[in-house]
Design an enzyme around this catalytic site. Structure first.
Site, PDB file in Angstrom:
ATOM      1  N   LYS A  13      20.449  51.533  57.292  1.00 25.15           N
ATOM      2  CA  LYS A  13      19.376  50.672  57.465  1.00 25.15           C
ATOM      3  C   LYS A  13      19.463  49.303  56.921  1.00 25.15           C
ATOM      4  O   LYS A  13      19.884  48.498  57.328  1.00 25.15           O
ATOM      5  CB  LYS A  13      17.220  50.570  56.989  1.00 25.15           C
ATOM      6  CG  LYS A  13      17.356  51.863  58.093  1.00 25.15           C
ATOM      7  CD  LYS A  13      15.701  51.808  57.528  1.00 25.15           C
ATOM      8  CE  LYS A  13      15.375  51.718  56.180  1.00 25.15           C
ATOM      9  NZ  LYS A  13      15.586  53.621  56.459  1.00 25.15           N
ATOM     10  N   ARG A  85       6.215  50.765  57.770  1.00 24.01           N
ATOM     11  CA  ARG A  85       6.134  52.287  57.539  1.00 24.01           C
ATOM     12  C   ARG A  85       4.933  53.248  58.282  1.00 24.01           C
ATOM     13  O   ARG A  85       5.505  54.767  58.280  1.00 24.01           O
ATOM     14  CB  ARG A  85       6.634  53.164  56.572  1.00 24.01           C
ATOM     15  CG  ARG A  85       7.315  52.254  55.758  1.00 24.01           C
ATOM     16  CD  ARG A  85       9.135  53.261  54.248  1.00 24.01           C
ATOM     17  NE  ARG A  85       9.811  52.148  54.526  1.00 24.01           N
ATOM     18  CZ  ARG A  85      10.711  52.676  53.606  1.00 24.01           C
ATOM     19  NH1 ARG A  85      10.820  53.535  53.562  1.00 24.01           N
ATOM     20  NH2 ARG A  85      11.766  52.252  53.325  1.00 24.01           N
ATOM     21  N   ARG A 119      25.927  58.629  48.634  1.00 25.31           N
ATOM     22  CA  ARG A 119      25.176  57.007  47.710  1.00 25.31           C
ATOM     23  C   ARG A 119      25.800  56.099  46.467  1.00 25.31           C
ATOM     24  O   ARG A 119      25.264  57.511  45.413  1.00 25.31           O
ATOM     25  CB  ARG A 119      24.096  56.711  48.708  1.00 25.31           C
ATOM     26  CG  ARG A 119      23.521  55.481  48.629  1.00 25.31           C
ATOM     27  CD  ARG A 119      22.408  54.524  48.732  1.00 25.31           C
ATOM     28  NE  ARG A 119      21.652  55.619  48.304  1.00 25.31           N
ATOM     29  CZ  ARG A 119      20.435  55.536  48.962  1.00 25.31           C
ATOM     30  NH1 ARG A 119      20.367  54.677  50.872  1.00 25.31           N
ATOM     31  NH2 ARG A 119      19.417  56.303  48.743  1.00 25.31           N
ATOM     32  N   ARG A 152      20.923  56.393  43.161  1.00 22.71           N
ATOM     33  CA  ARG A 152      19.142  55.862  42.719  1.00 22.71           C
ATOM     34  C   ARG A 152      18.952  57.258  42.405  1.00 22.71           C
ATOM     35  O   ARG A 152      18.830  58.310  42.720  1.00 22.71           O
ATOM     36  CB  ARG A 152      18.950  55.351  43.616  1.00 22.71           C
ATOM     37  CG  ARG A 152      19.358  53.966  44.296  1.00 22.71           C
ATOM     38  CD  ARG A 152      19.059  53.332  45.671  1.00 22.71           C
ATOM     39  NE  ARG A 152      17.633  54.441  46.284  1.00 22.71           N
ATOM     40  CZ  ARG A 152      17.012  53.793  47.558  1.00 22.71           C
ATOM     41  NH1 ARG A 152      18.018  53.525  48.660  1.00 22.71           N
ATOM     42  NH2 ARG A 152      16.163  54.613  48.211  1.00 22.71           N
ATOM     43  N   ARG A 163      11.016  63.037  50.976  1.00 19.72           N
ATOM     44  CA  ARG A 163      10.787  61.036  51.284  1.00 19.72           C
ATOM     45  C   ARG A 163      10.998  61.429  53.403  1.00 19.72           C
ATOM     46  O   ARG A 163      10.760  61.016  53.743  1.00 19.72           O
ATOM     47  CB  ARG A 163      12.225  60.705  51.638  1.00 19.72           C
ATOM     48  CG  ARG A 163      11.947  60.251  49.824  1.00 19.72           C
ATOM     49  CD  ARG A 163      13.125  59.891  49.194  1.00 19.72           C
ATOM     50  NE  ARG A 163      13.834  58.359  49.829  1.00 19.72           N
ATOM     51  CZ  ARG A 163      15.314  57.849  49.525  1.00 19.72           C
ATOM     52  NH1 ARG A 163      15.743  58.754  48.390  1.00 19.72           N
ATOM     53  NH2 ARG A 163      15.462  57.263  50.833  1.00 19.72           N
TER      54      ARG A 163
HETATM   55  P1  AP5 Z   1      22.192  52.841  54.088  1.00 23.78           P
HETATM   56  O1  AP5 Z   1      22.357  52.016  54.454  1.00 23.78           O
HETATM   57  O2  AP5 Z   1      21.586  53.241  51.995  1.00 23.78           O
HETATM   58  O3  AP5 Z   1      20.404  53.838  54.037  1.00 23.78           O
HETATM   59  P2  AP5 Z   1      19.059  54.174  54.404  1.00 23.78           P
HETATM   60  O4  AP5 Z   1      17.885  53.982  55.821  1.00 23.78           O
HETATM   61  O5  AP5 Z   1      19.137  51.826  53.733  1.00 23.78           O
HETATM   62  O6  AP5 Z   1      18.386  54.449  52.987  1.00 23.78           O
HETATM   63  P3  AP5 Z   1      17.050  54.649  52.679  1.00 23.78           P
HETATM   64  O7  AP5 Z   1      17.765  55.449  51.519  1.00 23.78           O
HETATM   65  O8  AP5 Z   1      17.811  53.420  51.574  1.00 23.78           O
HETATM   66  O9  AP5 Z   1      15.893  54.286  53.130  1.00 23.78           O
HETATM   67  P4  AP5 Z   1      14.642  53.887  52.567  1.00 23.78           P
HETATM   68  O10 AP5 Z   1      14.177  53.823  53.578  1.00 23.78           O
HETATM   69  O11 AP5 Z   1      14.741  55.776  52.267  1.00 23.78           O
HETATM   70  O12 AP5 Z   1      14.750  53.622  51.294  1.00 23.78           O
HETATM   71  P5  AP5 Z   1      14.201  52.668  50.608  1.00 23.78           P
HETATM   72  O13 AP5 Z   1      14.980  51.632  49.473  1.00 23.78           O
HETATM   73  O14 AP5 Z   1      14.082  51.342  52.261  1.00 23.78           O
HETATM   74  O15 AP5 Z   1      22.820  54.498  53.354  1.00 23.78           O
HETATM   75  C1  AP5 Z   1      22.878  55.556  53.505  1.00 23.78           C
HETATM   76  C2  AP5 Z   1      23.963  55.959  53.197  1.00 23.78           C
HETATM   77  O16 AP5 Z   1      24.427  55.951  53.990  1.00 23.78           O
HETATM   78  C3  AP5 Z   1      24.914  55.110  51.785  1.00 23.78           C
HETATM   79  O17 AP5 Z   1      25.619  55.870  51.124  1.00 23.78           O
HETATM   80  C4  AP5 Z   1      26.109  54.141  52.990  1.00 23.78           C
HETATM   81  O18 AP5 Z   1      27.015  54.226  52.185  1.00 23.78           O
HETATM   82  C5  AP5 Z   1      26.291  55.251  54.135  1.00 23.78           C
HETATM   83  N1  AP5 Z   1      26.346  55.193  55.565  1.00 23.78           N
HETATM   84  C6  AP5 Z   1      25.679  54.081  55.988  1.00 23.78           C
HETATM   85  N2  AP5 Z   1      26.384  53.874  56.913  1.00 23.78           N
HETATM   86  C7  AP5 Z   1      27.131  54.895  57.943  1.00 23.78           C
HETATM   87  C8  AP5 Z   1      27.963  55.062  58.810  1.00 23.78           C
HETATM   88  N3  AP5 Z   1      27.686  54.657  59.803  1.00 23.78           N
HETATM   89  N4  AP5 Z   1      28.553  56.498  58.104  1.00 23.78           N
HETATM   90  C9  AP5 Z   1      28.903  57.033  57.268  1.00 23.78           C
HETATM   91  N5  AP5 Z   1      28.075  56.600  55.726  1.00 23.78           N
HETATM   92  C10 AP5 Z   1      27.178  55.182  56.600  1.00 23.78           C
HETATM   93  O19 AP5 Z   1      12.517  52.565  50.228  1.00 23.78           O
HETATM   94  C11 AP5 Z   1      12.455  53.570  48.959  1.00 23.78           C
HETATM   95  C12 AP5 Z   1      11.542  53.741  48.544  1.00 23.78           C
HETATM   96  O20 AP5 Z   1      10.821  52.357  48.178  1.00 23.78           O
HETATM   97  C13 AP5 Z   1      10.438  54.274  49.275  1.00 23.78           C
HETATM   98  O21 AP5 Z   1      10.202  55.995  49.196  1.00 23.78           O
HETATM   99  C14 AP5 Z   1       8.787  54.043  48.852  1.00 23.78           C
HETATM  100  O22 AP5 Z   1       8.610  54.641  47.882  1.00 23.78           O
HETATM  101  C15 AP5 Z   1       9.698  51.995  48.054  1.00 23.78           C
HETATM  102  N6  AP5 Z   1       9.158  51.749  49.990  1.00 23.78           N
HETATM  103  C16 AP5 Z   1       9.811  51.192  51.139  1.00 23.78           C
HETATM  104  N7  AP5 Z   1       9.044  50.650  52.159  1.00 23.78           N
HETATM  105  C17 AP5 Z   1       8.149  51.201  51.691  1.00 23.78           C
HETATM  106  C18 AP5 Z   1       6.955  50.498  52.380  1.00 23.78           C
HETATM  107  N8  AP5 Z   1       7.204  50.246  53.920  1.00 23.78           N
HETATM  108  N9  AP5 Z   1       5.432  51.407  52.571  1.00 23.78           N
HETATM  109  C19 AP5 Z   1       4.991  52.112  51.236  1.00 23.78           C
HETATM  110  N10 AP5 Z   1       6.714  52.107  50.764  1.00 23.78           N
HETATM  111  C20 AP5 Z   1       7.761  52.225  50.469  1.00 23.78           C
END
Ligand code: AP5
Length: 207
Positions: A13, A85, A119, A152, A163
């Site tokens: 994402k 979410r 990552r 992270r 997660r």
């Molecule tokens: P990356 O782009 O980092 O993937 P991502 O989907 O953004 O992964 P996240 O771990 O950030 O998602 P998440 O939703 O769990 O975390 P968030 O920060 O939103 O890619 C992953 C890796 O793969 C990277 O190393 C990248 O370089 C690589 N990559 C990407 N594309 C690739 C490809 N095509 N091929 C190969 N490699 C690739 O949320 C964190 C926390 O915040 C949650 O757990 C929760 O506690 C809180 N939170 C966030 N939003 C909410 C909400 N709406 N409500 C309540 N709590 C929330």
């Protein structure tokens, strides 16, 4: 344009958002990033949300929704990365905002876990790298802002597992929800970053 990006942890994402927001001039709204910034700054909000994030749980709906709604109310062009979410969050958002398109990144848990384990994230600007697939030009240093690259806190295997459990239980129902509304476009996120981006761009252009 008002765009939502949903997908399991590690589905790309953040990576897809980087380019979509530049190419379509959208504001990038990532609650995950905003909350991590609060933790880094050591604010009372940061202290409160850290406990949830470190356990791999969702932060309480009212905290996240308040932050997101304050931003979305004042903008017409944005990409929501990781919000909503839950159905509760989706329903709250619908009260004030009409969404144009929901992109869902489809990826197996196995591949997503592999991506998360490699990552590296810039502690200054939040840009995401991968040790093997998207390496920085200089080890440990961000290409964008020369910030330090770190892993992270929620990258530990047991937290990643939690997660995913939370995603399946609370976020998967959103797929059905947006499908019924005719807003959902699903994208195969298993390809290389340029392949995945091309599919995402195509979906946005078609809308
Ligand atoms: P990356 O782009 O980092 O993937 P991502 O989907 O953004 O992964 P996240 O771990 O950030 O998602 P998440 O939703 O769990 O975390 P968030 O920060 O939103 O890619 C992953 C890796 O793969 C990277 O190393 C990248 O370089 C690589 N990559 C990407 N594309 C690739 C490809 N095509 N091929 C190969 N490699 C690739 O949320 C964190 C926390 O915040 C949650 O757990 C929760 O506690 C809180 N939170 C966030 N939003 C909410 C909400 N709406 N409500 C309540 N709590 C929330």
């Amino acid at each position: 344009m008002k765009l939502i990006l949903i997908g399991p942890p590690g589905s790309g994402k953040g990576t897809v958002s980087e380019r979509l927001t530049k190419d379509f001039k959208l504001m990038h709204i990532s609650p995950g990033e905003l909350l991590r910034e609060e933790i880094t700054k050591g604010t009372s909000l940061g202290t409160e949300v850290k406990q949830y994030m470190d356990r791999g749980e969702l932060v309480p709906c009212c905290i996240v929704s308040e932050i997101v709604h304050l931003i979305t109310l004042n903008h017409d062009n944005f990409l929501l990365d990781g919000y909503p979410r839950t159905l509760e969050q989706a329903n709250l958002l619908e009260k004030t905002t009409e969404i144009d398109l929901v992109l869902s990144l489809d990826l197996s848990e196995e591949t997503a876990v592999e991506r998360i384990s490699g990552r590296l994230t810039c502690e200054k600007c939040g840009f995401s790298y991968h040790l093997e697939y998207i390496p920085p030009k200089n080890a440990g240093i961000c290409d964008q802002c020369s910030g330090k690259l770190i892993q992270r806190a929620d990258q530990k295997p047991e937290i990643v597992k939690e997660r995913f459990r939370v995603y399946k239980e609370q976020s998967l129902p959103l797929i059905n929800h947006y499908q019924k509304k005719g807003l959902l476009r699903s994208i195969d996120a298993s390809g290389t970053p340029p392949e995945v981006y091309a599919l995402a761009k195509q979906a946005v252009e078609k809308d």
